[in-house]
Design a protein around this motif. Sequence first.
Motif, PDB file in Angstrom:
ATOM      1  N   ILE A 191     -37.154 -11.166  -6.546  1.00  0.00           N
ATOM      2  CA  ILE A 191     -37.260 -10.171  -7.617  1.00  0.00           C
ATOM      3  C   ILE A 191     -35.920  -9.453  -7.705  1.00  0.00           C
ATOM      4  CG2 ILE A 191     -38.186  -8.373  -6.085  1.00  0.00           C
ATOM      5  CD1 ILE A 191     -39.851  -7.417  -8.543  1.00  0.00           C
ATOM      6  N   ALA A 192     -35.486  -9.196  -8.898  1.00  0.00           N
ATOM      7  CA  ALA A 192     -34.203  -8.514  -9.102  1.00  0.00           C
ATOM      8  C   ALA A 192     -34.415  -7.339 -10.035  1.00  0.00           C
ATOM      9  CB  ALA A 192     -33.174  -9.478  -9.677  1.00  0.00           C
ATOM     10  N   ILE A 193     -33.976  -6.161  -9.601  1.00  0.00           N
ATOM     11  CA  ILE A 193     -34.020  -4.985 -10.452  1.00  0.00           C
ATOM     12  C   ILE A 193     -32.686  -4.252 -10.348  1.00  0.00           C
ATOM     13  CG2 ILE A 193     -36.518  -4.668 -10.223  1.00  0.00           C
ATOM     14  CD1 ILE A 193     -35.882  -2.318  -8.287  1.00  0.00           C
ATOM     15  N   SER A 194     -32.390  -3.449 -11.324  1.00  0.00           N
ATOM     16  CA  SER A 194     -31.226  -2.572 -11.276  1.00  0.00           C
ATOM     17  C   SER A 194     -31.713  -1.142 -11.071  1.00  0.00           C
ATOM     18  CB  SER A 194     -30.417  -2.667 -12.577  1.00  0.00           C
ATOM     19  OG  SER A 194     -29.418  -1.667 -12.599  1.00  0.00           O
ATOM     20  N   LEU A 195     -31.308  -0.526  -9.971  1.00  0.00           N
ATOM     21  CA  LEU A 195     -31.715   0.857  -9.733  1.00  0.00           C
ATOM     22  C   LEU A 195     -31.140   1.793 -10.793  1.00  0.00           C
ATOM     23  CD1 LEU A 195     -31.491   1.170  -5.834  1.00  0.00           C
ATOM     24  CD2 LEU A 195     -33.430   0.526  -7.269  1.00  0.00           C
ATOM     25  N   ALA A 196     -30.102   1.349 -11.470  1.00  0.00           N
ATOM     26  CA  ALA A 196     -29.538   2.159 -12.560  1.00  0.00           C
ATOM     27  C   ALA A 196     -30.534   2.329 -13.697  1.00  0.00           C
ATOM     28  CB  ALA A 196     -28.249   1.533 -13.069  1.00  0.00           C
ATOM     29  N   ASP A 197     -31.554   1.461 -13.736  1.00  0.00           N
ATOM     30  CA  ASP A 197     -32.568   1.552 -14.784  1.00  0.00           C
ATOM     31  C   ASP A 197     -33.648   2.583 -14.466  1.00  0.00           C
ATOM     32  OD1 ASP A 197     -31.335  -0.379 -16.321  1.00  0.00           O
ATOM     33  OD2 ASP A 197     -32.495  -2.029 -15.449  1.00  0.00           O
ATOM     34  N   ILE A 198     -33.611   3.165 -13.268  1.00  0.00           N
ATOM     35  CA  ILE A 198     -34.580   4.207 -12.927  1.00  0.00           C
ATOM     36  C   ILE A 198     -34.178   5.494 -13.647  1.00  0.00           C
ATOM     37  CG2 ILE A 198     -35.497   5.675 -11.081  1.00  0.00           C
ATOM     38  CD1 ILE A 198     -35.303   3.312  -9.198  1.00  0.00           C
ATOM     39  N   LYS A 199     -35.044   5.987 -14.504  1.00  0.00           N
ATOM     40  CA  LYS A 199     -34.764   7.183 -15.296  1.00  0.00           C
ATOM     41  C   LYS A 199     -35.470   8.424 -14.760  1.00  0.00           C
ATOM     42  CE  LYS A 199     -32.385   4.512 -17.939  1.00  0.00           C
ATOM     43  NZ  LYS A 199     -30.921   4.454 -17.708  1.00  0.00           N
ATOM     44  N   ALA A 200     -36.454   8.236 -13.893  1.00  0.00           N
ATOM     45  CA  ALA A 200     -37.183   9.381 -13.357  1.00  0.00           C
ATOM     46  C   ALA A 200     -36.282  10.189 -12.430  1.00  0.00           C
ATOM     47  CB  ALA A 200     -38.401   8.902 -12.577  1.00  0.00           C
ATOM     48  N   PRO A 201     -36.356  11.516 -12.480  1.00  0.00           N
ATOM     49  CA  PRO A 201     -35.659  12.325 -11.468  1.00  0.00           C
ATOM     50  C   PRO A 201     -36.100  11.864 -10.082  1.00  0.00           C
ATOM     51  CG  PRO A 201     -36.525  13.720 -13.213  1.00  0.00           C
ATOM     52  CD  PRO A 201     -37.106  12.357 -13.438  1.00  0.00           C
ATOM     53  N   THR A 202     -35.137  11.624  -9.189  1.00  0.00           N
ATOM     54  CA  THR A 202     -35.436  10.953  -7.928  1.00  0.00           C
ATOM     55  C   THR A 202     -34.875  11.719  -6.735  1.00  0.00           C
ATOM     56  OG1 THR A 202     -35.425   8.790  -9.023  1.00  0.00           O
ATOM     57  CG2 THR A 202     -35.160   8.797  -6.625  1.00  0.00           C
ATOM     58  N   LEU A 203     -35.681  11.795  -5.675  1.00  0.00           N
ATOM     59  CA  LEU A 203     -35.248  12.289  -4.372  1.00  0.00           C
ATOM     60  C   LEU A 203     -35.312  11.134  -3.387  1.00  0.00           C
ATOM     61  CD1 LEU A 203     -34.547  14.572  -2.305  1.00  0.00           C
ATOM     62  CD2 LEU A 203     -37.030  14.869  -2.001  1.00  0.00           C
ATOM     63  N   VAL A 204     -34.214  10.881  -2.680  1.00  0.00           N
ATOM     64  CA  VAL A 204     -34.167   9.866  -1.636  1.00  0.00           C
ATOM     65  C   VAL A 204     -34.150  10.600  -0.297  1.00  0.00           C
ATOM     66  CG1 VAL A 204     -32.906   7.900  -0.680  1.00  0.00           C
ATOM     67  CG2 VAL A 204     -32.908   8.303  -3.159  1.00  0.00           C
ATOM     68  N   LEU A 205     -35.138  10.302   0.529  1.00  0.00           N
ATOM     69  CA  LEU A 205     -35.413  11.091   1.728  1.00  0.00           C
ATOM     70  C   LEU A 205     -35.381  10.193   2.962  1.00  0.00           C
ATOM     71  CD1 LEU A 205     -36.425  13.917   2.755  1.00  0.00           C
ATOM     72  CD2 LEU A 205     -38.745  13.088   2.324  1.00  0.00           C
ATOM     73  N   ALA A 206     -34.742  10.659   4.048  1.00  0.00           N
ATOM     74  CA  ALA A 206     -34.662   9.867   5.278  1.00  0.00           C
ATOM     75  C   ALA A 206     -34.879  10.744   6.493  1.00  0.00           C
ATOM     76  CB  ALA A 206     -33.308   9.168   5.379  1.00  0.00           C
ATOM     77  N   GLY A 207     -35.392  10.125   7.559  1.00  0.00           N
ATOM     78  CA  GLY A 207     -35.456  10.771   8.863  1.00  0.00           C
ATOM     79  C   GLY A 207     -34.220  10.389   9.650  1.00  0.00           C
ATOM     80  N   ARG A 208     -33.562  11.355  10.248  1.00  0.00           N
ATOM     81  CA  ARG A 208     -32.295  11.062  10.912  1.00  0.00           C
ATOM     82  C   ARG A 208     -32.456  10.096  12.092  1.00  0.00           C
ATOM     83  NH1 ARG A 208     -27.630  13.207  10.174  1.00  0.00           N
ATOM     84  NH2 ARG A 208     -28.452  15.090   9.163  1.00  0.00           N
ATOM     85  N   ASP A 209     -33.641  10.070  12.727  1.00  0.00           N
ATOM     86  CA  ASP A 209     -33.844   9.240  13.907  1.00  0.00           C
ATOM     87  C   ASP A 209     -34.576   7.926  13.592  1.00  0.00           C
ATOM     88  OD1 ASP A 209     -32.618  11.223  15.350  1.00  0.00           O
ATOM     89  OD2 ASP A 209     -34.487  12.146  16.017  1.00  0.00           O
ATOM     90  N   ASP A 210     -34.513   7.468  12.345  1.00  0.00           N
ATOM     91  CA  ASP A 210     -35.173   6.227  11.939  1.00  0.00           C
ATOM     92  C   ASP A 210     -34.479   5.036  12.605  1.00  0.00           C
ATOM     93  OD1 ASP A 210     -36.349   4.055  10.637  1.00  0.00           O
ATOM     94  OD2 ASP A 210     -36.423   5.088   8.701  1.00  0.00           O
ATOM     95  N   ARG A 211     -35.203   4.286  13.442  1.00  0.00           N
ATOM     96  CA  ARG A 211     -34.652   3.112  14.123  1.00  0.00           C
ATOM     97  C   ARG A 211     -34.906   1.827  13.352  1.00  0.00           C
ATOM     98  NH1 ARG A 211     -36.700   2.056  19.822  1.00  0.00           N
ATOM     99  NH2 ARG A 211     -35.140   0.403  19.616  1.00  0.00           N
ATOM    100  N   LEU A 212     -35.810   1.858  12.379  1.00  0.00           N
ATOM    101  CA  LEU A 212     -36.148   0.639  11.647  1.00  0.00           C
ATOM    102  C   LEU A 212     -35.242   0.439  10.441  1.00  0.00           C
ATOM    103  CD1 LEU A 212     -37.981  -1.798  11.387  1.00  0.00           C
ATOM    104  CD2 LEU A 212     -39.576  -0.384  10.071  1.00  0.00           C
ATOM    105  N   ILE A 213     -35.194   1.412   9.556  1.00  0.00           N
ATOM    106  CA  ILE A 213     -34.302   1.375   8.386  1.00  0.00           C
ATOM    107  C   ILE A 213     -33.229   2.433   8.588  1.00  0.00           C
ATOM    108  CG2 ILE A 213     -34.108   1.537   5.884  1.00  0.00           C
ATOM    109  CD1 ILE A 213     -35.857  -0.772   6.824  1.00  0.00           C
ATOM    110  N   PRO A 214     -31.985   2.040   8.850  1.00  0.00           N
ATOM    111  CA  PRO A 214     -30.938   3.040   9.082  1.00  0.00           C
ATOM    112  C   PRO A 214     -30.891   4.060   7.943  1.00  0.00           C
ATOM    113  CG  PRO A 214     -30.125   0.838   9.570  1.00  0.00           C
ATOM    114  CD  PRO A 214     -31.479   0.657   8.928  1.00  0.00           C
ATOM    115  N   PRO A 215     -30.888   5.345   8.277  1.00  0.00           N
ATOM    116  CA  PRO A 215     -30.911   6.354   7.206  1.00  0.00           C
ATOM    117  C   PRO A 215     -29.752   6.231   6.230  1.00  0.00           C
ATOM    118  CG  PRO A 215     -30.572   7.352   9.393  1.00  0.00           C
ATOM    119  CD  PRO A 215     -30.978   5.955   9.621  1.00  0.00           C
TER     120      PRO A 215
END
Length: 281
Positions: A191-215
């Motif tokens: 599947i291919a998408i362009s994140l530039a096509d996301i028009k909704a106001p967006t918050l990207v949130l991370a936990g600093r100690d995430d070992r699975l997906i690097p923040p």
Amino acid sequence: MERIEANGISISFKRSGEGPPLLLLHGAEADHAMFDAFAAQLAPHFTVIAYDQRDSGATRNPATPYGLGRLADDLAALIAGLGLSHAHVFGTSFGGAVAQVAAVRHPARIDRLVLASTFRVGVSVASINPEGFPRFADLRAKLPESLSAFAEYFFPPSYIASHPQALGIFSANKRDAGQRERRGAVLAQPIAISLADIKAPTLVLAGRDDRLIPPAHTLSLAREIAGARTAVIDGVGHVGTIQDPAAVAAQVIAFLNGRKTEHIAEENDHDGIRGGSGHSL
């Protein structure tokens, strides 16, 4: 639990609170129950809908393969089936990938969007964490014997030691072999998408100690989403909605209500993470 027929499947969901609708999308290993404590924090502010995705919890679907596109269509159909024109959406980990696709395919259905501890659609998860993911996959294949070590990719060891009940998110998983196979094959479907096509106001949130997906990877999504904001929660691992639901909820409530979030990460040269607007990463 309630149930609704949408997009050819029977979706099970839990509704709580009152106010603007907010749908919660769980991770690959979980179901709606991972949000029980988190939803309680959100319920005074929103009508919270925590639902089970395909092959998860009490949702019932055909035993046929599907990809992120079909899961995104399920979300849009659920919003419509609830009689809503649009809703806020919070997606974590695998659920964040579904939310990305939904925001591109069904922009009119998404009001505000929160992407938490997630990865960019179209990027191999193994390439995101090349050192840790092979061991993670090996531990996953050896469950339940490897449960304690496996769980450390989701929660800091200190949290597991003081909250052993957190292991229930994995040990309570009741998927049969077919369900596990279909869920495990989702990310292999192209599947291919362009994140530039996301028009909704967006918050990207991370936990600093995430070992699975690097923040740093999670936060990098904001570079491609116009106007996206980022936040990092200190001391939190991959599953912040369980480890510290109040801290995650505070960020989400402020953002969805249009207020400035209070604990936006400042520049951190030692770990390569910067917070603020999307272009500052």
